[in-house]
Design a protein around this motif. Structure first.
Motif, PDB file in Angstrom:
ATOM      1  N   ALA A   1       0.830  -1.204   0.000  1.00 22.50           N
ATOM      2  CA  ALA A   1       0.000   0.000   0.000  1.00 22.50           C
ATOM      3  C   ALA A   1       0.864   1.253   0.000  1.00 22.50           C
ATOM      4  O   ALA A   1       0.530   2.250  -0.649  1.00 22.50           O
ATOM      5  CB  ALA A   1      -0.929  -0.008   1.211  1.00 22.50           C
TER       6      ALA A   1
ATOM      7  N   ARG B   1      -6.381   4.394   8.178  1.00 18.08           N
ATOM      8  CA  ARG B   1      -6.943   3.239   7.475  1.00 18.08           C
ATOM      9  C   ARG B   1      -8.425   3.107   7.805  1.00 18.08           C
ATOM     10  O   ARG B   1      -8.825   3.175   8.966  1.00 18.08           O
ATOM     11  CB  ARG B   1      -6.225   1.949   7.878  1.00 18.08           C
ATOM     12  CG  ARG B   1      -6.780   0.709   7.153  1.00 18.08           C
ATOM     13  CD  ARG B   1      -6.150  -0.572   7.643  1.00 18.08           C
ATOM     14  NE  ARG B   1      -6.602  -0.920   8.980  1.00 18.08           N
ATOM     15  CZ  ARG B   1      -6.207  -2.016   9.649  1.00 18.08           C
ATOM     16  NH1 ARG B   1      -5.324  -2.832   9.089  1.00 18.08           N
ATOM     17  NH2 ARG B   1      -6.659  -2.272  10.864  1.00 18.08           N
TER      18      ARG B   1
ATOM     19  N   TRP C   1      -6.511   3.392   2.508  1.00 15.52           N
ATOM     20  CA  TRP C   1      -5.423   4.151   3.117  1.00 15.52           C
ATOM     21  C   TRP C   1      -5.438   5.561   2.534  1.00 15.52           C
ATOM     22  O   TRP C   1      -5.391   5.726   1.315  1.00 15.52           O
ATOM     23  CB  TRP C   1      -4.080   3.480   2.830  1.00 15.52           C
ATOM     24  CG  TRP C   1      -3.981   2.071   3.346  1.00 15.52           C
ATOM     25  CD1 TRP C   1      -4.318   0.930   2.684  1.00 15.52           C
ATOM     26  CD2 TRP C   1      -3.524   1.663   4.640  1.00 15.52           C
ATOM     27  NE1 TRP C   1      -4.096  -0.171   3.472  1.00 15.52           N
ATOM     28  CE2 TRP C   1      -3.606   0.249   4.686  1.00 15.52           C
ATOM     29  CE3 TRP C   1      -3.052   2.356   5.758  1.00 15.52           C
ATOM     30  CZ2 TRP C   1      -3.223  -0.488   5.802  1.00 15.52           C
ATOM     31  CZ3 TRP C   1      -2.673   1.622   6.874  1.00 15.52           C
ATOM     32  CH2 TRP C   1      -2.762   0.216   6.896  1.00 15.52           C
TER      33      TRP C   1
ATOM     34  N   CYS D   1      -6.386  -3.503  -6.167  1.00 17.91           N
ATOM     35  CA  CYS D   1      -5.893  -2.228  -5.629  1.00 17.91           C
ATOM     36  C   CYS D   1      -6.415  -1.101  -6.505  1.00 17.91           C
ATOM     37  O   CYS D   1      -6.178  -1.097  -7.714  1.00 17.91           O
ATOM     38  CB  CYS D   1      -4.366  -2.195  -5.613  1.00 17.91           C
ATOM     39  SG  CYS D   1      -3.608  -3.489  -4.608  1.00 17.91           S
TER      40      CYS D   1
ATOM     41  N   MET E   1      -7.476  -1.264  -1.022  1.00 18.19           N
ATOM     42  CA  MET E   1      -7.038  -2.622  -1.358  1.00 18.19           C
ATOM     43  C   MET E   1      -8.131  -3.585  -0.900  1.00 18.19           C
ATOM     44  O   MET E   1      -8.401  -3.703   0.297  1.00 18.19           O
ATOM     45  CB  MET E   1      -5.704  -2.932  -0.692  1.00 18.19           C
ATOM     46  CG  MET E   1      -4.641  -1.884  -0.987  1.00 18.19           C
ATOM     47  SD  MET E   1      -3.025  -2.243  -0.268  1.00 18.19           S
ATOM     48  CE  MET E   1      -2.506  -3.605  -1.318  1.00 18.19           C
TER      49      MET E   1
END
Length: 271
Positions: A120, A134, A153, A217, A233
């Motif tokens: 990430a 997050r 994120w 992603c 993700m």
């Protein structure tokens, strides 16, 4: 009979018994010692047979609880090219959601500051281990087992600019907040790969650790800075999803009749 052939024979019989409903989804199968006596086979052969059914997503072994039959997981067909939807009250939505379909959470959605993992971090263009906001959720269509584990994120600079991204609300609402502080309209790039899940992912999705997952992603890019501002993700069990894409013809592949019906190509023939 060779040990390898014996464990496969046992696996075939266990698979048949499960398919015929002897042990319904959610029920624990007999312990290894009992199956060893029933099949008159070494415990190692029983364990290898169970391992094979776990890898297929039929069984799930849990420490100190035993081995359980997993519910059959419905497979969803997802069309690609990816498309983003915008609903006035719910904000942006992506992925496998069908119009009018109700999706539910399997754990309460939550937000926290976490050290961002390497994958990430690479996509968000920050150093691995940086504390990043997050947003986590585990969702599925109503009445189905967990379909996807999603971690969003949000870049630390963007989280500081738009503190509303940490608020709980509509699933797509935090993207509205990012756009509202000058990053809109967002553009997205999607990257998909297959991998094995980690222990936490497997536990949250209720799958064997050996079952592959599809990792999708989605990187959101700012219109003003042209830099990543958010990465989501999503991890989906590989037995839950199949991806369908329409193949388009390039101009070089245009259709043309190369020969008359039942005849030969008219190569070199004057019109």
């Amino acid at each position: 009979m060779a040990p390898r052939e014996r464990y496969r024979e046992i696996a075939d019989d266990l698979r048949k018994r499960i398919r015929e409903g002897e042990w319904p989804p959610g029920q624990r199968i007999p312990k290894t010692i009992a199956l060893s006596a029933e099949y008159q086979a070494a415990r190692g052969s029983i364990s290898r047979a169970i391992d094979e059914l776990e890898a297929e997503g039929i069984l799930l072994s849990t420490p100190r609880r035993g081995t359980f039959v997993l519910a059959q997981r419905p497979r969803r067909r997802v069309s690609r090219v990816p498309r983003v939807y915008r609903r006035r009250l719910a904000g942006y939505s992506f992925g496998a959601t069908a119009p009018g379909e109700v999706w539910v959470n399997h754990i309460p959605p939550f937000r926290s500051l976490e050290p961002i993992p390497a994958r990430a971090a690479e996509l968000l263009d920050v150093a691995p281990g940086t504390l990043v906001l997050r947003r986590r959720r585990v969702t599925s269509p109503e009445g189905e087992p967990p379909f996807g584990l999603s971690d969003s994120w949000i870049h630390p600079e963007v989280a500081a600019e738009a503190p509303k991204v940490a608020e709980q609300g509509a699933p797509g609402g935090y993207l509205d907040a990012i756009e509202a502080v000058g990053h809109g309209p967002l553009a997205w790039q999607e990257i998909t790969r297959a991998r094995t899940p980690d222990k936490e992912e497997a536990s949250l999705l209720g799958i064997p650790a050996e079952l592959p997952v599809v990792e999708i992603c989605r990187v959101a890019v700012s219109a003003s800075t042209e830099r990543p501002v958010e990465v989501t993700m999503t991890v989906v069990p590989a037995d839950r999803i199949e991806v369908v894409a329409t193949v388009e013809r390039d101009a070089s592949a245009r259709y043309e009749v190369l020969s008359p019906p039942g005849g030969r190509p008219d190569h070199g023939k004057e019109p």
